[in-house]
Design a protein around this motif. Sequence first.
Motif, PDB file in Angstrom:
ATOM      1  N   ASP A  51       0.885  -1.400   0.235  1.00 58.91           N
ATOM      2  CA  ASP A  51      -0.095  -0.013   0.104  1.00 58.91           C
ATOM      3  C   ASP A  51       1.002   1.272   0.186  1.00 58.91           C
ATOM      4  OD1 ASP A  51      -2.512  -1.420   0.744  1.00 58.91           O
ATOM      5  OD2 ASP A  51      -2.286  -1.216   2.342  1.00 58.91           O
ATOM      6  N   ILE A  52       2.055   1.139   0.810  1.00 52.59           N
ATOM      7  CA  ILE A  52       2.185   2.178   0.850  1.00 52.59           C
ATOM      8  C   ILE A  52       3.773   2.107  -0.368  1.00 52.59           C
ATOM      9  CG2 ILE A  52       4.844   3.374   2.157  1.00 52.59           C
ATOM     10  CD1 ILE A  52       4.728   1.517   4.199  1.00 52.59           C
ATOM     11  N   VAL A  53       3.650   1.594  -1.283  1.00 54.77           N
ATOM     12  CA  VAL A  53       4.747   1.098  -1.929  1.00 54.77           C
ATOM     13  C   VAL A  53       3.539   2.525  -3.256  1.00 54.77           C
ATOM     14  CG1 VAL A  53       5.349   0.183  -4.570  1.00 54.77           C
ATOM     15  CG2 VAL A  53       6.084  -0.030  -1.698  1.00 54.77           C
ATOM     16  N   GLN A  54       2.450   1.649  -3.339  1.00 56.83           N
ATOM     17  CA  GLN A  54       2.119   1.947  -5.038  1.00 56.83           C
ATOM     18  C   GLN A  54       1.184   3.573  -4.723  1.00 56.83           C
ATOM     19  OE1 GLN A  54      -2.199  -0.615  -4.113  1.00 56.83           O
ATOM     20  NE2 GLN A  54      -0.853  -1.638  -5.075  1.00 56.83           N
ATOM     21  N   ASP A  55       0.995   3.588  -3.455  1.00 51.92           N
ATOM     22  CA  ASP A  55       1.190   5.536  -3.136  1.00 51.92           C
ATOM     23  C   ASP A  55       2.613   6.453  -3.626  1.00 51.92           C
ATOM     24  OD1 ASP A  55      -1.295   5.197  -2.519  1.00 51.92           O
ATOM     25  OD2 ASP A  55      -0.995   5.449  -0.073  1.00 51.92           O
ATOM     26  N   LEU A  56       3.457   6.072  -2.621  1.00 48.59           N
ATOM     27  CA  LEU A  56       4.848   5.755  -3.138  1.00 48.59           C
ATOM     28  C   LEU A  56       5.168   6.347  -5.037  1.00 48.59           C
ATOM     29  CD1 LEU A  56       7.422   5.235  -0.744  1.00 48.59           C
ATOM     30  CD2 LEU A  56       6.080   7.952  -1.181  1.00 48.59           C
ATOM     31  N   ALA A  57       5.030   5.282  -5.960  1.00 50.00           N
ATOM     32  CA  ALA A  57       5.612   4.834  -6.579  1.00 50.00           C
ATOM     33  C   ALA A  57       4.274   6.389  -7.827  1.00 50.00           C
ATOM     34  CB  ALA A  57       5.137   3.365  -7.345  1.00 50.00           C
ATOM     35  N   TRP A  58       3.815   6.997  -7.346  1.00 50.97           N
ATOM     36  CA  TRP A  58       3.074   7.704  -8.439  1.00 50.97           C
ATOM     37  C   TRP A  58       3.526   9.174  -8.055  1.00 50.97           C
ATOM     38  CZ3 TRP A  58       1.282   6.034 -12.553  1.00 50.97           C
ATOM     39  CH2 TRP A  58       0.171   5.091 -12.829  1.00 50.97           C
ATOM     40  N   THR A  59       4.030   9.307  -6.463  1.00 43.32           N
ATOM     41  CA  THR A  59       3.856  10.806  -6.140  1.00 43.32           C
ATOM     42  C   THR A  59       5.750  10.866  -6.230  1.00 43.32           C
ATOM     43  OG1 THR A  59       4.682   9.695  -4.127  1.00 43.32           O
ATOM     44  CG2 THR A  59       2.692  10.742  -4.758  1.00 43.32           C
ATOM     45  N   THR A  60       6.777  10.238  -6.780  1.00 47.49           N
ATOM     46  CA  THR A  60       7.943  10.412  -7.166  1.00 47.49           C
ATOM     47  C   THR A  60       8.306   9.146  -8.372  1.00 47.49           C
ATOM     48  OG1 THR A  60      10.380   9.961  -6.119  1.00 47.49           O
ATOM     49  CG2 THR A  60       8.459   7.622  -5.934  1.00 47.49           C
ATOM     50  N   SER A  61       9.291  10.398  -8.868  1.00 44.40           N
ATOM     51  CA  SER A  61      10.201   9.708 -10.319  1.00 44.40           C
ATOM     52  C   SER A  61      11.264   8.608  -9.658  1.00 44.40           C
ATOM     53  CB  SER A  61      10.645  10.049 -11.397  1.00 44.40           C
ATOM     54  OG  SER A  61      11.620  11.407 -10.732  1.00 44.40           O
ATOM     55  N   ALA A  62      11.254   8.728  -8.898  1.00 40.71           N
ATOM     56  CA  ALA A  62      12.416   7.485  -8.336  1.00 40.71           C
ATOM     57  C   ALA A  62      12.388   6.165  -8.611  1.00 40.71           C
ATOM     58  CB  ALA A  62      13.130   7.908  -6.950  1.00 40.71           C
ATOM     59  N   MET A  63      12.484   5.254  -8.931  1.00 33.41           N
ATOM     60  CA  MET A  63      12.904   3.549  -9.547  1.00 33.41           C
ATOM     61  C   MET A  63      12.669   3.098  -7.961  1.00 33.41           C
ATOM     62  SD  MET A  63      13.898   3.855 -13.222  1.00 33.41           S
ATOM     63  CE  MET A  63      12.016   2.025 -13.159  1.00 33.41           C
ATOM     64  N   PHE A  64      13.749   3.741  -7.026  1.00 31.84           N
ATOM     65  CA  PHE A  64      14.581   3.059  -5.736  1.00 31.84           C
ATOM     66  C   PHE A  64      13.479   3.427  -5.022  1.00 31.84           C
ATOM     67  CE2 PHE A  64      17.398   2.273  -2.527  1.00 31.84           C
ATOM     68  CZ  PHE A  64      17.270   1.410  -2.227  1.00 31.84           C
ATOM     69  N   LEU A  65      13.201   2.351  -4.002  1.00 31.48           N
ATOM     70  CA  LEU A  65      12.354   2.958  -3.158  1.00 31.48           C
ATOM     71  C   LEU A  65      13.227   2.632  -1.682  1.00 31.48           C
ATOM     72  CD1 LEU A  65       8.457   2.921  -4.941  1.00 31.48           C
ATOM     73  CD2 LEU A  65      10.123   5.050  -4.213  1.00 31.48           C
ATOM     74  N   LYS A  66      14.081   3.069  -1.140  1.00 28.99           N
ATOM     75  CA  LYS A  66      14.550   2.605  -0.122  1.00 28.99           C
ATOM     76  C   LYS A  66      14.137   2.615   1.393  1.00 28.99           C
ATOM     77  CE  LYS A  66      17.963   6.977   0.307  1.00 28.99           C
ATOM     78  NZ  LYS A  66      18.482   7.062   0.411  1.00 28.99           N
ATOM     79  N   ALA A  67      13.966   1.806   2.129  1.00 30.81           N
ATOM     80  CA  ALA A  67      13.140   1.841   3.793  1.00 30.81           C
ATOM     81  C   ALA A  67      11.582   1.979   3.555  1.00 30.81           C
ATOM     82  CB  ALA A  67      14.482   2.045   4.463  1.00 30.81           C
ATOM     83  N   ILE A  68      10.666   1.799   2.558  1.00 30.60           N
ATOM     84  CA  ILE A  68       9.545   2.455   3.029  1.00 30.60           C
ATOM     85  C   ILE A  68       9.112   1.840   4.005  1.00 30.60           C
ATOM     86  CG2 ILE A  68       9.469   2.750   0.635  1.00 30.60           C
ATOM     87  CD1 ILE A  68       7.931  -0.075   0.793  1.00 30.60           C
ATOM     88  N   ASP A  69       9.461   0.224   4.764  1.00 28.05           N
ATOM     89  CA  ASP A  69       8.911  -0.016   6.262  1.00 28.05           C
ATOM     90  C   ASP A  69       9.569  -0.187   6.786  1.00 28.05           C
ATOM     91  OD1 ASP A  69       6.716  -0.660   7.592  1.00 28.05           O
ATOM     92  OD2 ASP A  69       5.740  -1.850   6.206  1.00 28.05           O
TER      93      ASP A  69
END
Length: 82
Positions: free
Chosen positions: A44-62
Motif C-alpha cells: 500500500d505504501i509502495v502504490q502511493d509512493l510510486a505515483w508521487t516520485t520519479s525515483a525507481m528505488f524506494l529505500k526503507a519504505i517500511d
Amino acid sequence: MATTACFIIVSRNDIPIYEAEVGSTVKREDAAHLHQFILHAAQDIVQDLAWTTSAMFLKAIDRFNDLVVSVYVTAGHILLSE
C-alpha cells in the motif's frame, strides 16, 4: 553477523511472480509467511509512493522489528521488493 534477504517480484496486479530467500541465517518455520505478510502490508505504501516520485528505488519504505523493506519499481510498475 548473519543476515538473510527475501527477494520477491510482484506483478502490477499484486501477484507474486518470483520469490527467493538468500542468506546464512537459520530459517524459521514461519519465515516465509512472515516475509509475505510484511511485503503485502508494505505494498500500500509502495502504490502511493510510486505515483508521487520519479525515483525507481524506494529505500526503507517500511520496517518490522529488524526487517527493512526496500523496493525497486520498474517503468511498468512491477515491484521488486527485498
